[in-house]
Motif scaffolding. Structure first.
Motif, PDB file in Angstrom:
ATOM      1  N   MET A   1     -19.447 -29.626  53.073  1.00  0.00           N
ATOM      2  CA  MET A   1     -20.295 -29.246  54.219  1.00  0.00           C
ATOM      3  C   MET A   1     -21.477 -28.493  54.176  1.00  0.00           C
ATOM      4  SD  MET A   1     -18.974 -26.401  56.745  1.00  0.00           S
ATOM      5  CE  MET A   1     -18.210 -24.569  55.686  1.00  0.00           C
ATOM      6  N   GLN A   2     -22.582 -28.454  55.257  1.00  0.00           N
ATOM      7  CA  GLN A   2     -23.609 -27.905  54.502  1.00  0.00           C
ATOM      8  C   GLN A   2     -23.685 -26.311  55.397  1.00  0.00           C
ATOM      9  OE1 GLN A   2     -27.110 -30.305  55.677  1.00  0.00           O
ATOM     10  NE2 GLN A   2     -27.846 -30.419  52.768  1.00  0.00           N
ATOM     11  N   SER A   3     -24.047 -25.010  54.849  1.00  0.00           N
ATOM     12  CA  SER A   3     -24.016 -23.885  55.568  1.00  0.00           C
ATOM     13  C   SER A   3     -25.082 -22.941  55.118  1.00  0.00           C
ATOM     14  CB  SER A   3     -22.688 -22.738  54.822  1.00  0.00           C
ATOM     15  OG  SER A   3     -22.192 -22.504  54.153  1.00  0.00           O
ATOM     16  N   ILE A   4     -25.387 -22.449  55.375  1.00  0.00           N
ATOM     17  CA  ILE A   4     -27.024 -21.476  54.603  1.00  0.00           C
ATOM     18  C   ILE A   4     -25.637 -19.977  53.980  1.00  0.00           C
ATOM     19  CG2 ILE A   4     -28.913 -19.196  55.857  1.00  0.00           C
ATOM     20  CD1 ILE A   4     -29.500 -22.653  55.526  1.00  0.00           C
ATOM     21  N   ARG A   5     -26.212 -19.744  53.009  1.00  0.00           N
ATOM     22  CA  ARG A   5     -25.233 -18.409  52.210  1.00  0.00           C
ATOM     23  C   ARG A   5     -26.737 -16.798  51.907  1.00  0.00           C
ATOM     24  NH1 ARG A   5     -20.227 -18.478  52.624  1.00  0.00           N
ATOM     25  NH2 ARG A   5     -19.851 -18.470  50.716  1.00  0.00           N
ATOM     26  N   VAL A   6     -25.755 -16.308  51.858  1.00  0.00           N
ATOM     27  CA  VAL A   6     -26.830 -15.140  51.529  1.00  0.00           C
ATOM     28  C   VAL A   6     -25.655 -14.621  49.913  1.00  0.00           C
ATOM     29  CG1 VAL A   6     -27.441 -12.410  52.042  1.00  0.00           C
ATOM     30  CG2 VAL A   6     -27.119 -14.159  53.871  1.00  0.00           C
ATOM     31  N   ASN A   7     -26.849 -14.622  49.078  1.00  0.00           N
ATOM     32  CA  ASN A   7     -25.907 -14.282  47.904  1.00  0.00           C
ATOM     33  C   ASN A   7     -26.271 -12.851  47.382  1.00  0.00           C
ATOM     34  OD1 ASN A   7     -24.575 -16.939  47.176  1.00  0.00           O
ATOM     35  ND2 ASN A   7     -26.585 -17.287  47.232  1.00  0.00           N
ATOM     36  N   LYS A   8     -27.212 -12.401  48.167  1.00  0.00           N
ATOM     37  CA  LYS A   8     -27.826 -11.201  47.955  1.00  0.00           C
ATOM     38  C   LYS A   8     -28.856 -10.909  48.919  1.00  0.00           C
ATOM     39  CE  LYS A   8     -30.118  -8.240  44.786  1.00  0.00           C
ATOM     40  NZ  LYS A   8     -30.966  -8.103  43.053  1.00  0.00           N
ATOM     41  N   PRO A   9     -28.435  -9.230  49.355  1.00  0.00           N
ATOM     42  CA  PRO A   9     -29.320  -9.335  50.899  1.00  0.00           C
ATOM     43  C   PRO A   9     -30.558  -8.883  50.224  1.00  0.00           C
ATOM     44  CG  PRO A   9     -27.591  -7.450  50.557  1.00  0.00           C
ATOM     45  CD  PRO A   9     -27.357  -8.511  49.032  1.00  0.00           C
ATOM     46  N   GLY A  10     -32.061  -9.597  51.564  1.00  0.00           N
ATOM     47  CA  GLY A  10     -32.870  -8.739  51.068  1.00  0.00           C
ATOM     48  C   GLY A  10     -34.201  -9.717  51.989  1.00  0.00           C
ATOM     49  N   ASP A  11     -34.610 -10.512  52.063  1.00  0.00           N
ATOM     50  CA  ASP A  11     -35.744 -10.944  52.710  1.00  0.00           C
ATOM     51  C   ASP A  11     -35.353 -12.172  53.700  1.00  0.00           C
ATOM     52  OD1 ASP A  11     -37.134 -12.679  51.017  1.00  0.00           O
ATOM     53  OD2 ASP A  11     -38.927 -11.278  50.907  1.00  0.00           O
ATOM     54  N   ALA A  12     -35.950 -12.703  54.337  1.00  0.00           N
ATOM     55  CA  ALA A  12     -35.522 -13.885  54.653  1.00  0.00           C
ATOM     56  C   ALA A  12     -35.374 -15.293  53.279  1.00  0.00           C
ATOM     57  CB  ALA A  12     -36.723 -14.736  55.989  1.00  0.00           C
ATOM     58  N   VAL A  30      -8.950 -21.623  64.827  1.00  0.00           N
ATOM     59  CA  VAL A  30      -9.675 -23.650  65.227  1.00  0.00           C
ATOM     60  C   VAL A  30     -10.487 -23.522  64.890  1.00  0.00           C
ATOM     61  CG1 VAL A  30     -11.109 -23.949  67.334  1.00  0.00           C
ATOM     62  CG2 VAL A  30      -8.825 -22.568  68.081  1.00  0.00           C
ATOM     63  N   LEU A  31     -11.141 -24.563  64.079  1.00  0.00           N
ATOM     64  CA  LEU A  31     -12.391 -24.520  63.103  1.00  0.00           C
ATOM     65  C   LEU A  31     -12.895 -25.854  64.380  1.00  0.00           C
ATOM     66  CD1 LEU A  31     -13.772 -25.900  60.666  1.00  0.00           C
ATOM     67  CD2 LEU A  31     -12.437 -27.714  60.447  1.00  0.00           C
ATOM     68  N   VAL A  32     -14.144 -24.645  64.488  1.00  0.00           N
ATOM     69  CA  VAL A  32     -15.243 -25.632  65.388  1.00  0.00           C
ATOM     70  C   VAL A  32     -16.274 -26.076  64.400  1.00  0.00           C
ATOM     71  CG1 VAL A  32     -16.838 -24.766  67.241  1.00  0.00           C
ATOM     72  CG2 VAL A  32     -15.105 -23.717  66.918  1.00  0.00           C
ATOM     73  N   ARG A  33     -16.650 -26.949  64.839  1.00  0.00           N
ATOM     74  CA  ARG A  33     -17.939 -28.245  64.384  1.00  0.00           C
ATOM     75  C   ARG A  33     -19.543 -27.936  65.480  1.00  0.00           C
ATOM     76  NH1 ARG A  33     -18.857 -32.753  66.528  1.00  0.00           N
ATOM     77  NH2 ARG A  33     -17.129 -33.582  67.635  1.00  0.00           N
ATOM     78  N   ASN A  34     -20.078 -26.843  64.764  1.00  0.00           N
ATOM     79  CA  ASN A  34     -21.321 -26.525  65.336  1.00  0.00           C
ATOM     80  C   ASN A  34     -21.995 -27.091  65.863  1.00  0.00           C
ATOM     81  OD1 ASN A  34     -20.072 -23.871  65.108  1.00  0.00           O
ATOM     82  ND2 ASN A  34     -20.730 -23.807  63.326  1.00  0.00           N
ATOM     83  N   THR A  35     -22.314 -27.075  67.357  1.00  0.00           N
ATOM     84  CA  THR A  35     -23.958 -28.235  67.234  1.00  0.00           C
ATOM     85  C   THR A  35     -24.950 -27.064  67.279  1.00  0.00           C
ATOM     86  OG1 THR A  35     -21.953 -28.855  69.319  1.00  0.00           O
ATOM     87  CG2 THR A  35     -24.537 -29.008  69.863  1.00  0.00           C
ATOM     88  N   ALA A  86     -18.698 -15.499  70.321  1.00  0.00           N
ATOM     89  CA  ALA A  86     -20.428 -14.955  69.951  1.00  0.00           C
ATOM     90  C   ALA A  86     -20.529 -13.401  69.289  1.00  0.00           C
ATOM     91  CB  ALA A  86     -20.295 -14.221  71.119  1.00  0.00           C
ATOM     92  N   THR A  87     -18.680 -13.667  68.414  1.00  0.00           N
ATOM     93  CA  THR A  87     -18.673 -12.075  67.354  1.00  0.00           C
ATOM     94  C   THR A  87     -17.680 -12.151  66.327  1.00  0.00           C
ATOM     95  OG1 THR A  87     -16.548 -11.763  68.895  1.00  0.00           O
ATOM     96  CG2 THR A  87     -18.997 -10.872  69.317  1.00  0.00           C
ATOM     97  N   GLN A  88     -18.520 -13.944  66.074  1.00  0.00           N
ATOM     98  CA  GLN A  88     -17.580 -13.870  64.670  1.00  0.00           C
ATOM     99  C   GLN A  88     -18.736 -14.500  63.132  1.00  0.00           C
ATOM    100  OE1 GLN A  88     -14.564 -14.285  63.438  1.00  0.00           O
ATOM    101  NE2 GLN A  88     -14.975 -15.382  61.944  1.00  0.00           N
ATOM    102  N   LEU A  89     -18.627 -13.880  62.745  1.00  0.00           N
ATOM    103  CA  LEU A  89     -19.342 -14.097  61.110  1.00  0.00           C
ATOM    104  C   LEU A  89     -19.424 -15.702  60.584  1.00  0.00           C
ATOM    105  CD1 LEU A  89     -22.160 -12.501  59.640  1.00  0.00           C
ATOM    106  CD2 LEU A  89     -20.313 -11.487  57.955  1.00  0.00           C
ATOM    107  N   GLY A  90     -20.615 -16.065  60.572  1.00  0.00           N
ATOM    108  CA  GLY A  90     -20.338 -17.528  59.895  1.00  0.00           C
ATOM    109  C   GLY A  90     -21.137 -18.845  60.586  1.00  0.00           C
ATOM    110  N   ALA A  91     -21.934 -18.347  61.563  1.00  0.00           N
ATOM    111  CA  ALA A  91     -22.181 -19.618  62.776  1.00  0.00           C
ATOM    112  C   ALA A  91     -23.345 -20.608  61.645  1.00  0.00           C
ATOM    113  CB  ALA A  91     -22.308 -19.294  63.637  1.00  0.00           C
ATOM    114  N   TYR A  92     -23.987 -20.054  60.870  1.00  0.00           N
ATOM    115  CA  TYR A  92     -24.836 -20.855  60.372  1.00  0.00           C
ATOM    116  C   TYR A  92     -24.742 -22.257  59.109  1.00  0.00           C
ATOM    117  CZ  TYR A  92     -28.460 -16.880  61.713  1.00  0.00           C
ATOM    118  OH  TYR A  92     -29.336 -16.292  62.659  1.00  0.00           O
ATOM    119  N   ALA A  93     -23.976 -22.906  60.385  1.00  0.00           N
ATOM    120  CA  ALA A  93     -22.731 -23.815  58.899  1.00  0.00           C
ATOM    121  C   ALA A  93     -22.231 -24.999  59.723  1.00  0.00           C
ATOM    122  CB  ALA A  93     -22.028 -22.937  58.870  1.00  0.00           C
ATOM    123  N   GLU A  94     -22.488 -26.634  59.409  1.00  0.00           N
ATOM    124  CA  GLU A  94     -21.676 -27.340  59.902  1.00  0.00           C
ATOM    125  C   GLU A  94     -20.147 -27.372  61.071  1.00  0.00           C
ATOM    126  OE1 GLU A  94     -23.018 -31.233  58.269  1.00  0.00           O
ATOM    127  OE2 GLU A  94     -22.475 -30.422  56.371  1.00  0.00           O
TER     128      GLU A  94
END
Length: 320
Positions: A1-12, A30-35, A86-94
């Motif tokens: 799947m595709q997801s946004i990752r941060v490998n080291k803290p920094g700017d955008a 629960v596995l959620v397929r994000n819209t 609303a409080t679960q890290l990891g939303a920037y992903a399929e």
């Protein structure tokens, strides 16, 4: 799947689109397929290291979608259910694996994109106006960044409870948006404490909701009347430095609080009750999310740049 990752803290530019393995739900998950995923300043704080997270990680606290699969022991949700979180890290992903007790059912009358736009900020606006300081009819409420995602919802909820809302926003267009949300008065940031005093015949406000932080907190304190409350609900301009508590005495026995969601929405029961109340207001038209832009997941870095520029009015979403 595709997801946004941060490998080291920094700017955008630290936000990178990567191919990662597809997750599976464990016991109670629960596995959620994000819209859609909501973009919030808390995501910036995790990305730049203000809030610590073990890298590499997928940012994002807020999303909405459809249940793809459930783990052992899950009883409240089944595949195909429409949900938000609303409080679960990891939303920037399929796909995101979410504990069952962090999910909120989304009623049929609410679009999933709207659910993603209000899940975190709508819940925050609700507890800020109902618990942190229960807004009452006839009070003067000051909302900073009033055309932003949280500020606009705070304005709508405070006005709905009968308060006189003074909206602080940086441009005429943002002030117009705040008036459309229910603000009685709109003012700019320059000497806004003096403007609040003038509008209240010197009495000051009962509560100030300040999501800006370092650049505004002293003016926010000066905007308050006797025994008023400053609710610091964000730090978009940076963290507030150590405070001389004598400012609270000299300002009129003031209250200062830095509220967090985990102390207001602390279990599945309170989460679903508060989230359900927010979604009911969306379905009824009492809360109307305003989406500034919906960008593809791959443009997460651009979404953060837009958010940090403070040029947005309303919510930023990432669509999956």
């Amino acid at each position: 799947m595709q997801s946004i990752r941060v490998n080291k803290p920094g700017d955008a530019s630290a936000l990178r689109l990567e191919e990662t393995g597809s997750p599976g739900p464990g016991s109670g998950q629960v596995l959620v397929r994000n819209t859609a995923a909501g973009v919030n300043f808390i995501d910036v704080y995790y990305r730049n290291g203000t809030y610590p997270a073990e890298a590499p990680f997928t940012p994002g606290q807020e999303g909405a979608g459809v249940v793809e699969a459930v783990g052992e022991g899950v009883t409240a949700f089944a595949p195909g259910a429409r949900v938000a979180y609303a409080t679960q890290l990891g939303a920037y992903a399929e796909y995101t694996v979410v504990p069952e007790d962090k999910l909120i059912p989304v009623p049929d009358g609410v679009e999933l994109a709207d659910a993603a736009a209000v899940a975190l900020q709508g819940i925050a606006a609700h507890y800020l106006t109902h618990e942190t300081h229960p807004v009452a009819e006839g009070e003067t409420v000051v909302v900073l960044a009033a055309a932003g995602g949280l500020g606009r919802l705070l304005t709508q909820l405070s006005a709905a409870r009968g308060a006189t809302v003074v909206a602080v926003a940086s441009t005429p267009d943002k002030q117009r948006i705040a008036r459309e949300a229910g603000a009685r008065h709109t003012i700019g940031y320059e000497d806004f404490d003096a403007s609040v005093r003038e509008l209240t015949d010197g009495r000051g406000a009962r509560v100030v909701y300040d999501s800006v932080g370092a650049a505004t907190y002293l003016s926010s304190l000066r905007s308050l009347g006797r025994r008023g409350t400053l609710a610091l609900c964000g730090l978009s301009s940076g963290p507030v430095p150590p405070l001389d508590v004598e400012l609270l005495r000299g300002g009129g026995s003031l209250f200062l609080t830095r509220p967090t969601m985990k102390d207001h929405v602390y279990d599945a029961e309170t989460l679903r009750a508060t989230g359900g109340a927010v979604f009911e207001q969306v379905a009824a038209g009492a809360l109307t999310p305003r989406v500034h832009a919906a960008l593809p997941l791959a443009e997460a870095a651009e979404a953060h740049r837009l958010l940090e520029s403070r040029a947005t009015t309303g919510k930023l979403l990432l669509t999956v």
